[in-house]
Design a protein around this motif. Structure first.
Motif, PDB file in Angstrom:
ATOM      1  N   ASN A 124     -10.341 -19.559  -1.080  1.00 31.84           N
ATOM      2  CA  ASN A 124     -10.220 -18.153  -0.738  1.00 31.84           C
ATOM      3  C   ASN A 124     -11.263 -17.358  -1.500  1.00 31.84           C
ATOM      4  OD1 ASN A 124      -8.707 -17.246  -3.352  1.00 31.84           O
ATOM      5  ND2 ASN A 124      -7.577 -19.012  -2.568  1.00 31.84           N
ATOM      6  N   TYR A 125     -11.631 -16.261  -0.896  1.00 28.91           N
ATOM      7  CA  TYR A 125     -12.670 -15.392  -1.439  1.00 28.91           C
ATOM      8  C   TYR A 125     -12.133 -13.972  -1.445  1.00 28.91           C
ATOM      9  CZ  TYR A 125     -15.728 -19.358  -1.020  1.00 28.91           C
ATOM     10  OH  TYR A 125     -16.280 -20.591  -1.187  1.00 28.91           O
ATOM     11  N   ILE A 126     -12.836 -13.081  -2.091  1.00 33.96           N
ATOM     12  CA  ILE A 126     -12.377 -11.707  -2.234  1.00 33.96           C
ATOM     13  C   ILE A 126     -12.091 -11.072  -0.863  1.00 33.96           C
ATOM     14  CG2 ILE A 126     -14.662 -10.616  -2.291  1.00 33.96           C
ATOM     15  CD1 ILE A 126     -11.688  -9.705  -4.572  1.00 33.96           C
ATOM     16  N   ASP A 127     -12.835 -11.476   0.168  1.00 30.73           N
ATOM     17  CA  ASP A 127     -12.627 -10.919   1.505  1.00 30.73           C
ATOM     18  C   ASP A 127     -11.744 -11.817   2.388  1.00 30.73           C
ATOM     19  OD1 ASP A 127     -14.436 -12.975   1.832  1.00 30.73           O
ATOM     20  OD2 ASP A 127     -15.720 -11.873   3.224  1.00 30.73           O
ATOM     21  N   ARG A 128     -11.183 -12.881   1.795  1.00 32.45           N
ATOM     22  CA  ARG A 128     -10.346 -13.802   2.569  1.00 32.45           C
ATOM     23  C   ARG A 128      -9.273 -14.406   1.660  1.00 32.45           C
ATOM     24  NH1 ARG A 128     -10.335 -19.154   3.127  1.00 32.45           N
ATOM     25  NH2 ARG A 128      -9.265 -19.931   4.943  1.00 32.45           N
ATOM     26  N   GLN A 129      -8.350 -13.557   1.224  1.00 33.19           N
ATOM     27  CA  GLN A 129      -7.325 -14.059   0.328  1.00 33.19           C
ATOM     28  C   GLN A 129      -5.926 -13.585   0.702  1.00 33.19           C
ATOM     29  OE1 GLN A 129      -9.132 -11.670  -3.013  1.00 33.19           O
ATOM     30  NE2 GLN A 129      -7.010 -11.597  -3.657  1.00 33.19           N
ATOM     31  N   GLY A 130      -5.797 -12.902   1.816  1.00 28.61           N
ATOM     32  CA  GLY A 130      -4.512 -12.329   2.207  1.00 28.61           C
ATOM     33  C   GLY A 130      -3.384 -13.337   2.337  1.00 28.61           C
ATOM     34  N   ALA A 131      -3.658 -14.550   2.765  1.00 25.34           N
ATOM     35  CA  ALA A 131      -2.612 -15.558   2.955  1.00 25.34           C
ATOM     36  C   ALA A 131      -2.432 -16.461   1.746  1.00 25.34           C
ATOM     37  CB  ALA A 131      -2.928 -16.411   4.182  1.00 25.34           C
ATOM     38  N   SER A 132      -3.293 -16.322   0.744  1.00 27.52           N
ATOM     39  CA  SER A 132      -3.170 -17.180  -0.444  1.00 27.52           C
ATOM     40  C   SER A 132      -2.107 -16.613  -1.380  1.00 27.52           C
ATOM     41  CB  SER A 132      -4.514 -17.303  -1.159  1.00 27.52           C
ATOM     42  OG  SER A 132      -4.955 -16.039  -1.597  1.00 27.52           O
ATOM     43  N   GLN A 133      -1.655 -17.447  -2.300  1.00 24.55           N
ATOM     44  CA  GLN A 133      -0.631 -17.042  -3.250  1.00 24.55           C
ATOM     45  C   GLN A 133      -1.068 -17.430  -4.657  1.00 24.55           C
ATOM     46  OE1 GLN A 133       2.926 -19.037  -2.006  1.00 24.55           O
ATOM     47  NE2 GLN A 133       3.167 -17.787  -0.184  1.00 24.55           N
ATOM     48  N   VAL A 134      -0.668 -16.624  -5.646  1.00 28.27           N
ATOM     49  CA  VAL A 134      -0.955 -16.950  -7.036  1.00 28.27           C
ATOM     50  C   VAL A 134       0.026 -18.031  -7.480  1.00 28.27           C
ATOM     51  CG1 VAL A 134      -0.972 -16.086  -9.415  1.00 28.27           C
ATOM     52  CG2 VAL A 134      -1.850 -14.665  -7.559  1.00 28.27           C
ATOM     53  N   GLY A 135      -0.503 -19.060  -8.099  1.00 29.88           N
ATOM     54  CA  GLY A 135       0.339 -20.146  -8.593  1.00 29.88           C
ATOM     55  C   GLY A 135      -0.480 -21.164  -9.346  1.00 29.88           C
ATOM     56  N   ILE A 136       0.162 -22.246  -9.733  1.00 26.91           N
ATOM     57  CA  ILE A 136      -0.530 -23.377 -10.341  1.00 26.91           C
ATOM     58  C   ILE A 136      -0.688 -24.419  -9.248  1.00 26.91           C
ATOM     59  CG2 ILE A 136      -0.417 -25.215 -12.062  1.00 26.91           C
ATOM     60  CD1 ILE A 136       1.175 -23.282 -13.827  1.00 26.91           C
ATOM     61  N   TRP A 137      -1.923 -24.800  -8.978  1.00 25.99           N
ATOM     62  CA  TRP A 137      -2.253 -25.694  -7.878  1.00 25.99           C
ATOM     63  C   TRP A 137      -2.984 -26.916  -8.410  1.00 25.99           C
ATOM     64  CZ3 TRP A 137       0.173 -23.913  -3.743  1.00 25.99           C
ATOM     65  CH2 TRP A 137       0.424 -22.544  -3.660  1.00 25.99           C
ATOM     66  N   LYS A 138      -2.820 -28.047  -7.718  1.00 34.22           N
ATOM     67  CA  LYS A 138      -3.483 -29.287  -8.127  1.00 34.22           C
ATOM     68  C   LYS A 138      -3.970 -30.000  -6.876  1.00 34.22           C
ATOM     69  CE  LYS A 138      -2.676 -33.120 -11.284  1.00 34.22           C
ATOM     70  NZ  LYS A 138      -1.663 -33.722 -12.179  1.00 34.22           N
ATOM     71  N   GLN A 139      -5.269 -30.317  -6.846  1.00 38.98           N
ATOM     72  CA  GLN A 139      -5.888 -30.977  -5.701  1.00 38.98           C
ATOM     73  C   GLN A 139      -7.012 -31.878  -6.183  1.00 38.98           C
ATOM     74  OE1 GLN A 139      -7.303 -27.773  -3.240  1.00 38.98           O
ATOM     75  NE2 GLN A 139      -5.253 -27.155  -2.611  1.00 38.98           N
ATOM     76  N   GLN A 140      -7.540 -32.670  -5.282  1.00 38.91           N
ATOM     77  CA  GLN A 140      -8.698 -33.498  -5.588  1.00 38.91           C
ATOM     78  C   GLN A 140      -9.967 -32.645  -5.456  1.00 38.91           C
ATOM     79  OE1 GLN A 140      -8.525 -36.902  -6.674  1.00 38.91           O
ATOM     80  NE2 GLN A 140      -6.534 -35.926  -6.959  1.00 38.91           N
ATOM     81  N   VAL A 141     -10.943 -32.914  -6.288  1.00 41.67           N
ATOM     82  CA  VAL A 141     -12.214 -32.201  -6.229  1.00 41.67           C
ATOM     83  C   VAL A 141     -12.840 -32.362  -4.843  1.00 41.67           C
ATOM     84  CG1 VAL A 141     -14.576 -32.145  -7.125  1.00 41.67           C
ATOM     85  CG2 VAL A 141     -12.635 -32.303  -8.706  1.00 41.67           C
ATOM     86  N   ALA A 142     -12.757 -33.555  -4.273  1.00 43.43           N
ATOM     87  CA  ALA A 142     -13.349 -33.820  -2.950  1.00 43.43           C
ATOM     88  C   ALA A 142     -12.753 -32.930  -1.862  1.00 43.43           C
ATOM     89  CB  ALA A 142     -13.166 -35.289  -2.579  1.00 43.43           C
ATOM     90  N   ASP A 143     -11.558 -32.432  -2.063  1.00 42.10           N
ATOM     91  CA  ASP A 143     -10.905 -31.582  -1.063  1.00 42.10           C
ATOM     92  C   ASP A 143     -11.313 -30.113  -1.175  1.00 42.10           C
ATOM     93  OD1 ASP A 143      -9.560 -33.794  -0.076  1.00 42.10           O
ATOM     94  OD2 ASP A 143      -7.838 -33.482  -1.417  1.00 42.10           O
ATOM     95  N   GLN A 144     -12.165 -29.777  -2.123  1.00 43.90           N
ATOM     96  CA  GLN A 144     -12.561 -28.382  -2.310  1.00 43.90           C
ATOM     97  C   GLN A 144     -13.657 -27.951  -1.347  1.00 43.90           C
ATOM     98  OE1 GLN A 144     -10.459 -26.643  -4.337  1.00 43.90           O
ATOM     99  NE2 GLN A 144      -9.595 -28.712  -4.269  1.00 43.90           N
ATOM    100  N   TYR A 145     -14.373 -28.900  -0.772  1.00 46.36           N
ATOM    101  CA  TYR A 145     -15.441 -28.532   0.161  1.00 46.36           C
ATOM    102  C   TYR A 145     -14.896 -28.500   1.572  1.00 46.36           C
ATOM    103  CZ  TYR A 145     -19.821 -28.149   2.572  1.00 46.36           C
ATOM    104  OH  TYR A 145     -20.824 -27.697   3.373  1.00 46.36           O
ATOM    105  N   HIS A 146     -15.169 -27.417   2.279  1.00 49.42           N
ATOM    106  CA  HIS A 146     -14.708 -27.258   3.656  1.00 49.42           C
ATOM    107  C   HIS A 146     -15.824 -27.704   4.604  1.00 49.42           C
ATOM    108  CE1 HIS A 146     -12.556 -25.645   7.048  1.00 49.42           C
ATOM    109  NE2 HIS A 146     -13.621 -24.945   7.390  1.00 49.42           N
ATOM    110  N   PHE A 147     -15.584 -28.794   5.340  1.00 49.30           N
ATOM    111  CA  PHE A 147     -16.609 -29.352   6.220  1.00 49.30           C
ATOM    112  C   PHE A 147     -16.690 -28.660   7.579  1.00 49.30           C
ATOM    113  CE2 PHE A 147     -15.995 -32.697   3.130  1.00 49.30           C
ATOM    114  CZ  PHE A 147     -17.294 -33.100   2.888  1.00 49.30           C
TER     115      PHE A 147
END
Length: 184
Positions: A124-147
């Motif tokens: 999410n970005y400053i102009d695209r965060q309306g559906a995101s939520q504040v929390g503690i999140w855990k994911q794989q680094v490889a999943d951070q890139y949107h293809f």
């Protein structure tokens, strides 16, 4: 986790350095920002001075043959934590705006788990965060890139982070925290 000299792991694959660029986005291309602000994308950093004081080390860099000066101060605490501050000065008159003001470093690929406190779970970005939520999140680094983007560009940030950790399968790794929310 605590470590001893017998089981210590190398955490950095490249040193902590100033960083003012980022991947160019579609919006940047439409506004020709890659040309107008291009001096900051991949500037050369030349160490001008390195000084040790009671608080740690100070390194002063000349950026892009006089475009600006950057001072990095590293203070190492007895527990091994490092506080790093970065300051820019002597910016050449007429210099273009920055894409960002930050730092970068590289870690070995074994550090492949990302955990953070901030907006999530998706990028999410400053102009695209309306559906995101504040929390503690855990994911794989490889999943951070949107293809799904039409071409490679900035991807995988999480707005308003308070801290983040990169760890390996055993839980060893590096944490970053700031008094000011980062990735804004």
């Amino acid at each position: 986790r605590t470590t001893s000299t017998l089981d210590a792991k190398e955490l950095l694959a490249a040193p902590l350095m100033p960083c003012f660029g980022r991947a160019v986005t579609e919006n940047d291309l439409g506004a020709w920002l890659q040309r107008r602000m291009g001096a900051w994308l991949y500037p050369e950093f030349k160490a001008v001075s390195v000084e040790e004081d009671a608080a740690g080390m100070k390194v002063v860099y000349d950026v892009a043959d006089g475009l600006a000066r950057v001072t990095m101060h590293y203070a190492i605490a007895p527990d091994g934590s490092i506080t790093v501050t970065e300051e820019m000065s002597d910016i050449r008159e007429g210099a273009p705006n920055l894409f960002r003001f930050g730092m970068e470093f590289a870690m070995p690929g074994a550090f492949n788990t990302l955990e953070w406190y901030g907006e999530g779970p998706f990028e999410n970005y400053i102009d695209r965060q309306g559906a995101s939520q504040v929390g503690i999140w855990k994911q794989q680094v490889a999943d951070q890139y949107h293809f799904g983007y039409a071409r490679p560009q900035e991807s995988g940030t999480h707005v308003g982070m308070r801290w983040m950790r990169l760890t390996d399968a055993a839980g060893w790794g590096c944490g970053i925290a700031s008094a000011v929310r980062f990735s804004r």
